[in-house]
Design an enzyme around this catalytic site. Structure first.
Site, short mmCIF file in Angstrom:
data_model
loop_
_atom_site.label_atom_id
_atom_site.label_comp_id
_atom_site.label_asym_id
_atom_site.label_seq_id
_atom_site.Cartn_x
_atom_site.Cartn_y
_atom_site.Cartn_z
N CYS A 121 0.87 -1.25 -0.11
CA CYS A 121 -0.02 -0.11 -0.04
C CYS A 121 0.78 1.20 0.00
O CYS A 121 0.27 2.44 -0.26
CB CYS A 121 -0.85 -0.01 1.17
SG CYS A 121 -2.16 -1.48 1.11
N HIS A 261 -3.29 7.29 2.07
CA HIS A 261 -3.50 5.68 1.80
C HIS A 261 -4.92 5.32 2.45
O HIS A 261 -5.39 5.51 3.58
CB HIS A 261 -2.61 4.58 2.27
CG HIS A 261 -3.19 3.13 1.89
ND1 HIS A 261 -3.51 2.81 0.62
CD2 HIS A 261 -3.34 2.13 2.75
CE1 HIS A 261 -3.87 1.35 0.76
NE2 HIS A 261 -4.06 1.26 2.23
N ASN A 291 -10.27 -0.36 -0.60
CA ASN A 291 -8.76 -0.33 -0.26
C ASN A 291 -8.35 -0.95 -1.63
O ASN A 291 -8.32 -2.06 -1.98
CB ASN A 291 -8.29 -1.04 0.98
CG ASN A 291 -6.64 -0.90 0.98
OD1 ASN A 291 -6.15 -0.43 -0.04
ND2 ASN A 291 -6.07 -1.34 2.22
C1 COA Z 1 -10.19 -5.58 9.54
C2 COA Z 1 -10.83 -4.36 10.47
C3 COA Z 1 -11.57 -3.47 9.54
C4 COA Z 1 -11.41 -5.29 11.49
O1 COA Z 1 -12.15 -4.41 12.36
P1 COA Z 1 -12.19 -4.56 13.92
O2 COA Z 1 -12.82 -3.50 14.75
O3 COA Z 1 -10.38 -4.77 14.17
O4 COA Z 1 -12.68 -5.94 13.99
P2 COA Z 1 -12.06 -7.24 14.59
O5 COA Z 1 -10.99 -7.71 13.86
O6 COA Z 1 -11.65 -6.61 16.32
O7 COA Z 1 -13.34 -8.23 14.84
C5 COA Z 1 -14.26 -7.88 15.69
C6 COA Z 1 -15.56 -8.91 15.34
O8 COA Z 1 -15.92 -8.58 14.02
C7 COA Z 1 -15.94 -10.12 13.27
N1 COA Z 1 -15.84 -9.54 11.77
C8 COA Z 1 -14.67 -9.54 11.23
N2 COA Z 1 -15.08 -9.15 9.86
C9 COA Z 1 -16.27 -8.94 9.79
C10 COA Z 1 -17.17 -8.70 8.84
N3 COA Z 1 -16.79 -8.53 7.57
N4 COA Z 1 -18.69 -8.90 9.02
C11 COA Z 1 -18.89 -8.98 10.30
N5 COA Z 1 -18.29 -9.44 11.22
C12 COA Z 1 -16.88 -9.46 11.05
C13 COA Z 1 -14.81 -10.69 13.94
O9 COA Z 1 -14.91 -11.87 13.62
C14 COA Z 1 -14.87 -10.44 15.38
O10 COA Z 1 -15.64 -11.03 15.72
P3 COA Z 1 -15.68 -11.93 17.44
O11 COA Z 1 -15.39 -10.53 18.09
O12 COA Z 1 -16.70 -12.84 17.55
O13 COA Z 1 -13.99 -12.64 17.17
C15 COA Z 1 -9.68 -3.62 11.12
O14 COA Z 1 -8.89 -4.05 12.12
C16 COA Z 1 -8.63 -2.79 10.20
O15 COA Z 1 -9.20 -2.04 9.40
N6 COA Z 1 -7.63 -3.10 10.36
C17 COA Z 1 -6.63 -2.43 9.45
C18 COA Z 1 -6.54 -3.20 7.99
C19 COA Z 1 -5.67 -2.33 7.11
O16 COA Z 1 -5.75 -1.13 7.23
N7 COA Z 1 -5.25 -3.27 6.11
C20 COA Z 1 -4.31 -2.58 4.89
C21 COA Z 1 -3.22 -1.91 5.33
S1 COA Z 1 -2.55 -1.33 4.08
#
Ligand code: COA
Length: 335
Positions: A121, A261, A291
């Site tokens: 990214c 980004h 993204n």
């Molecule tokens: C991926 C992301 C959106 C997840 O959001 P979050 O608030 O951290 O959510 P979590 O990973 O803590 O998951 C919370 C819950 O939602 C669930 N969940 C994950 N994806 C889900 C979806 N698409 N729909 C519904 N539930 C989902 C998880 O399984 C978890 O359930 P649990 O509590 O029963 O285990 C977030 O962590 C993120 O944006 N991370 C950075 C990603 C990024 O920037 N990537 C590119 C870098 S260049």
């Protein structure tokens, strides 16, 4: 310790921008039809409402070529007018040859050399900085920088934790010699390979060549430790911008626009808050495109310019965090 500020003037400015996204729109509701997810979860946690998906057979080089074709038309460039073509991508059509060769051939560019750059990214920013050095050295007068990623090629459609985040698209910019005190002024880039397992595609390289086992284990898809990446992104985006502000004697109030980004709206909001930057000065197109990896910054930049959010003389920062980890920010005075 931050890098020492590079010698000025760097002498390269962005003189044109263009973008391309595939026609097909995939909404959150579409994804909820096949995955255990919902529009409400995706919008609340990420800010994403829809993303684009390439047509069957559409590739990263095809999308990149469309963006470059539009860029050349906007600037009135012909097939002999591009000196170099740098393509940032994580989803090349093939491991080799380089996507740059495929775009060159598709557009019939006759005087061009080029190469692909791999920094996930942060790829577009690293390519921008690299291209600017060719202008600054006097070696070239027109360098095209492309960010293009067909993320649908490496996203596991069964994995709700990643499938909702990514989209397909391409953006391109033209670098040319800048007027004095305009254009790229400074950059700060760092890599930290200790994050290599937090965002990666496990197989398909020399570590784990493709085999029946790697395919069965779905290791040719992107894997992500979302929470770790999230925390790293929030601290590093603000941190990189602060390095540039500090060593150029600026504050966030001096910035007309930050083009970040686009990974998660919550990362953008947290970065704006840490910097004390008004939210409207933090460009965001994530709701429409998700993204798109190397394409997010040129897409957001093109959008900000189209909406008149950047004027000549404005100070603008581009900032990225990506797999690797890779981080970086670039400061420019818009020409
Ligand atoms: C991926 C992301 C959106 C997840 O959001 P979050 O608030 O951290 O959510 P979590 O990973 O803590 O998951 C919370 C819950 O939602 C669930 N969940 C994950 N994806 C889900 C979806 N698409 N729909 C519904 N539930 C989902 C998880 O399984 C978890 O359930 P649990 O509590 O029963 O285990 C977030 O962590 C993120 O944006 N991370 C950075 C990603 C990024 O920037 N990537 C590119 C870098 S260049």
């Amino acid at each position: 310790m931050p890098n020492p500020a590079p010698q000025r003037p760097q002498g390269a400015a962005i003189t044109a921008t263009a973008m391309y996204v595939p026609e097909q729109i995939v909404t959150n509701t579409d994804l909820a039809g096949t995955l255990d997810t919902s529009d409400e979860w995706i919008v609340t946690r990420t800010g994403i409402r829809e993303r684009r998906k390439g047509a069957p057979g559409e590739t990263t080089s095809m999308m990149g070529a469309e963006a470059v074709r539009d860029l050349m038309e906007r600037r009135g460039l012909g097939p002999d007018d591009v000196d170099a073509l740098i393509v940032a991508t994580t989803t090349p059509d093939m491991v080799f040859p380089a996507t740059a060769c495929l775009i060159q051939d598709r557009l019939g560019l006759r005087q061009t050399w080029g190469f692909d750059l791999s920094a996930a990214c942060s790829g577009f920013l690293y390519a921008l900085t690299s291209g600017a050095q060719f202008i600054a050295s006097g070696a070239h007068r027109r360098v095209v920088v492309v960010g293009s990623d067909l993320m649908s090629a490496i996203i596991d459609p069964r994995d709700r934790t990643t499938a909702v985040l990514f989209g397909d698209g391409a953006g391109a910019i033209l670098l040319e010699p800048a007027e004095a005190d305009y254009g790229l002024l400074d950059f700060h880039h760092r890599v930290d390979g200790s994050g290599r397992n937090d965002l990666c595609m496990p197989a398909g390289g020399s570590l784990r060549p493709a085999s029946q086992e790697t395919v069965a284990a779905r290791e040719h898809y992107l894997r992500q430790n979302g929470r770790v990446v999230f925390k790293f992104a929030v601290s590093q985006m603000a941190g990189c911008i602060e390095v540039l502000l500090q060593r150029n004697g600026l504050t966030a109030a001096d910035l007309a626009m930050v083009i970040p980004h686009q990974a998660n709206q919550r990362i953008l909001d947290a970065t704006a808050e840490r910097l004390g930057l008004p939210h409207e000065n933090m460009a965001s197109v994530i709701a429409r495109y998700g993204n798109t990896t190397a394409a997010t910054i040129p897409l957001a930049l093109h959008d900000a310019l189209a909406r008149g959010r950047i004027q000549r003389g404005d100070l603008v920062v581009l900032v990225a965090v990506g797999a690797g980890f890779t981080v970086g920010a670039t400061l420019m005075r818009w020409q």
